[in-house]
Design a protein around this motif. Structure first.
Motif, PDB file in Angstrom:
ATOM      1  N   LYS A 191     -26.588  55.043  24.043  1.00 39.82           N
ATOM      2  CA  LYS A 191     -27.323  55.653  22.811  1.00 39.82           C
ATOM      3  C   LYS A 191     -26.544  57.245  22.878  1.00 39.82           C
ATOM      4  O   LYS A 191     -26.194  57.829  21.198  1.00 39.82           O
ATOM      5  CB  LYS A 191     -28.700  55.698  22.919  1.00 39.82           C
ATOM      6  N   ILE A 192     -26.488  57.740  24.092  1.00 39.06           N
ATOM      7  CA  ILE A 192     -25.944  59.589  23.644  1.00 39.06           C
ATOM      8  C   ILE A 192     -24.250  59.106  23.865  1.00 39.06           C
ATOM      9  O   ILE A 192     -23.626  60.203  23.616  1.00 39.06           O
ATOM     10  CB  ILE A 192     -26.241  60.001  24.490  1.00 39.06           C
ATOM     11  N   ARG A 193     -23.961  58.451  24.962  1.00 36.29           N
ATOM     12  CA  ARG A 193     -22.370  58.632  25.125  1.00 36.29           C
ATOM     13  C   ARG A 193     -21.447  58.500  23.776  1.00 36.29           C
ATOM     14  O   ARG A 193     -20.770  59.534  23.223  1.00 36.29           O
ATOM     15  CB  ARG A 193     -22.362  57.796  26.242  1.00 36.29           C
ATOM     16  N   TYR A 194     -21.417  57.576  22.517  1.00 38.79           N
ATOM     17  CA  TYR A 194     -20.736  57.232  21.410  1.00 38.79           C
ATOM     18  C   TYR A 194     -21.909  57.849  20.319  1.00 38.79           C
ATOM     19  O   TYR A 194     -21.171  56.853  19.420  1.00 38.79           O
ATOM     20  CB  TYR A 194     -20.533  56.385  21.524  1.00 38.79           C
ATOM     21  N   SER A 195     -22.586  58.673  20.939  1.00 41.80           N
ATOM     22  CA  SER A 195     -24.009  58.806  19.634  1.00 41.80           C
ATOM     23  C   SER A 195     -24.063  57.371  19.121  1.00 41.80           C
ATOM     24  O   SER A 195     -23.762  57.347  17.377  1.00 41.80           O
ATOM     25  CB  SER A 195     -22.993  59.174  18.442  1.00 41.80           C
ATOM     26  N   SER A 196     -24.447  56.606  19.813  1.00 33.64           N
ATOM     27  CA  SER A 196     -24.892  55.300  18.667  1.00 33.64           C
ATOM     28  C   SER A 196     -25.796  54.742  18.654  1.00 33.64           C
ATOM     29  O   SER A 196     -26.703  54.482  17.831  1.00 33.64           O
ATOM     30  CB  SER A 196     -24.721  53.516  20.075  1.00 33.64           C
ATOM     31  N   CYS A 197     -27.080  56.173  18.426  1.00 35.93           N
ATOM     32  CA  CYS A 197     -28.512  55.936  18.199  1.00 35.93           C
ATOM     33  C   CYS A 197     -28.644  56.697  16.771  1.00 35.93           C
ATOM     34  O   CYS A 197     -27.935  57.888  16.990  1.00 35.93           O
ATOM     35  CB  CYS A 197     -29.061  56.665  18.967  1.00 35.93           C
ATOM     36  N   SER A 198     -29.116  55.699  16.028  1.00 37.63           N
ATOM     37  CA  SER A 198     -28.321  56.390  14.849  1.00 37.63           C
ATOM     38  C   SER A 198     -29.658  57.806  14.609  1.00 37.63           C
ATOM     39  O   SER A 198     -29.124  58.981  13.447  1.00 37.63           O
ATOM     40  CB  SER A 198     -29.328  55.611  13.661  1.00 37.63           C
ATOM     41  N   ARG A 199     -30.939  57.385  15.263  1.00 37.72           N
ATOM     42  CA  ARG A 199     -31.569  59.158  14.783  1.00 37.72           C
ATOM     43  C   ARG A 199     -30.585  60.158  15.395  1.00 37.72           C
ATOM     44  O   ARG A 199     -30.575  61.525  15.076  1.00 37.72           O
ATOM     45  CB  ARG A 199     -32.322  59.279  15.451  1.00 37.72           C
ATOM     46  N   PHE A 200     -29.719  59.866  17.005  1.00 38.93           N
ATOM     47  CA  PHE A 200     -29.476  61.185  17.405  1.00 38.93           C
ATOM     48  C   PHE A 200     -27.988  61.346  16.643  1.00 38.93           C
ATOM     49  O   PHE A 200     -27.504  62.965  16.781  1.00 38.93           O
ATOM     50  CB  PHE A 200     -28.855  59.953  19.181  1.00 38.93           C
ATOM     51  N   LYS A 201     -26.933  60.173  15.460  1.00 34.60           N
ATOM     52  CA  LYS A 201     -26.334  60.975  15.052  1.00 34.60           C
ATOM     53  C   LYS A 201     -26.098  61.524  14.217  1.00 34.60           C
ATOM     54  O   LYS A 201     -25.548  62.054  13.516  1.00 34.60           O
ATOM     55  CB  LYS A 201     -25.388  59.445  14.305  1.00 34.60           C
ATOM     56  N   GLU A 202     -28.070  61.976  13.576  1.00 31.24           N
ATOM     57  CA  GLU A 202     -28.093  62.945  12.965  1.00 31.24           C
ATOM     58  C   GLU A 202     -27.901  64.112  13.329  1.00 31.24           C
ATOM     59  O   GLU A 202     -28.107  65.217  12.540  1.00 31.24           O
ATOM     60  CB  GLU A 202     -29.145  62.239  11.886  1.00 31.24           C
TER      61      GLU A 202
END
Length: 349
Positions: free
Chosen positions: A166-177
């Motif tokens: 989820k974090i390495r490639y910002s794959s989590c939509s919430r984290f991407k924000e």
């Protein structure tokens, strides 16, 4: 099925080996299953990773008592085991409905050598059974103290998956924000809330039988970012999230930037939370985790909209330097080593 495969299955199945040690006595299988369930029950009040002593839990075929009964107490409240610092803890489990008996700092040699008992033994991240005076190793393929207390193993596993998936490639939509720009060079101003929600949602969907709460209040000046609680296992985890990198305000100007020292601040803050948790809920077993989301880029100024691979990935393998007086994870029981999660930018080459 080959003989080798049968022997391998036997070796890895401690129940079968206990059964064999008692010359295939059918009564032993049921008794061993109940003893294992009881071991798991004991671990609701005693975290093996926090216990430095020797733990012996046993049952005899005929419910006879091996050590001196007068030296034992009825174990009517398992809270007696929480934070217990005895060098040796011995517990006898009975097939009948008797209360278990508890001995502390008593020699266990007679129990281990008994030909009338199934004995579970734990010490220093190693565990085994003794059945009819035969030692039976317990295979542990997990990164944890005991296979009968896996809650923190599952949490660590989930955090490491979160880091990669989820974090390495910002794959989590919430984290991407959290990102200000589509190349993931700058964070938005104050991205903490979205990071906390991202982690809370992930753990809530990844772990079974837990309550996951964001901004859990412990009476400190700030609430802890995320608390995980296992109702059935009497365990909790306090997770503090810190981010490193450069942020921008809504107008595109440079805003707050955090680097190495922010990780050190997080260690002190987590120590305060763990101290408060012990005061507030002394009967709950708790561990503390510091998660550091690392979005540092080398040489960023106010205007670049692209970043090359050399600058963007400069900090990928550069671990945080912690001051000696901040390394509470080396001295404090339940304080886990920090987990750094590097979030990669989208580089031009």
């Amino acid at each position: 099925m080959s003989d080798d495969l049968v022997n391998k299955i036997r070796k890895e199945n401690h129940l079968l080996r206990i059964y064999a040690a008692f010359q295939n006595n059918h009564e032993v299988i049921g008794m061993a299953n109940k003893l294992i369930a009881y071991i798991q029950s004991v671990y609701k009040s005693l975290e093996p990773d926090h216990f430095d002593g020797h733990l012996i839990i046993y049952a005899t075929i005929d419910d006879s008592i091996i050590p001196d009964r007068k030296a034992a107490i009825d174990l009517f409240d398992q809270n007696l085991l929480i934070n217990n610092k005895s060098d040796t803890i011995i517990i006898q489990y009975f097939k009948r409905n008797n209360l278990p008996l508890l001995w502390q700092n008593v020699n266990a040699e007679g129990i281990i050598k008994s030909t009338n008992a199934i004995v579970y033994y734990y010490h220093n991240h190693g565990e085994c059974f003794y059945a009819n005076n035969v030692k039976i190793e317990i295979d542990n393929y997990f990164d944890c103290a005991s296979i009968f207390a896996l809650q923190y193993h599952y949490l660590t596993e989930a955090l490491l998956k979160y880091k990669e998936e989820k974090i390495r490639y910002s794959s989590c939509s919430r984290f991407k924000e959290c990102w200000f720009d589509d190349k993931q060079i700058y964070f938005k101003q104050q991205p903490e809330e979205k990071m906390q929600i991202s982690l809370k949602d992930y753990l809530g969907s990844s772990l079974r039988g837990v309550d996951v709460v964001r901004e859990y209040n412990l009476g400190a000046s700030k609430p802890v970012d995320v608390r995980v609680y296992w109702k059935e296992a009497n365990r909790a985890a306090l997770i503090e999230v810190k981010w490193l990198g450069q942020s921008k305000n809504q107008q595109g100007g440079l805003s707050t930037a955090y680097s190495n020292s922010r990780g050190n601040d997080g260690l002190d803050q987590l120590k305060v939370y763990l101290d408060l948790e012990k005061q507030d809920t002394p009967t709950c077993i708790t561990k503390g985790y510091l998660v550091i989301v690392d979005g540092r880029r080398r040489g960023v100024a106010e205007n670049p909209t692209v970043i090359n691979g050399t600058d963007g990935m400069h900090y990928k393998n550069q671990e945080i330097t912690f001051a000696p007086d901040k390394k509470h994870y080396e001295t404090m029981v339940g304080f886990e080593k920090p987990i750094r999660m590097f979030a990669e930018p989208i580089c031009t080459g």
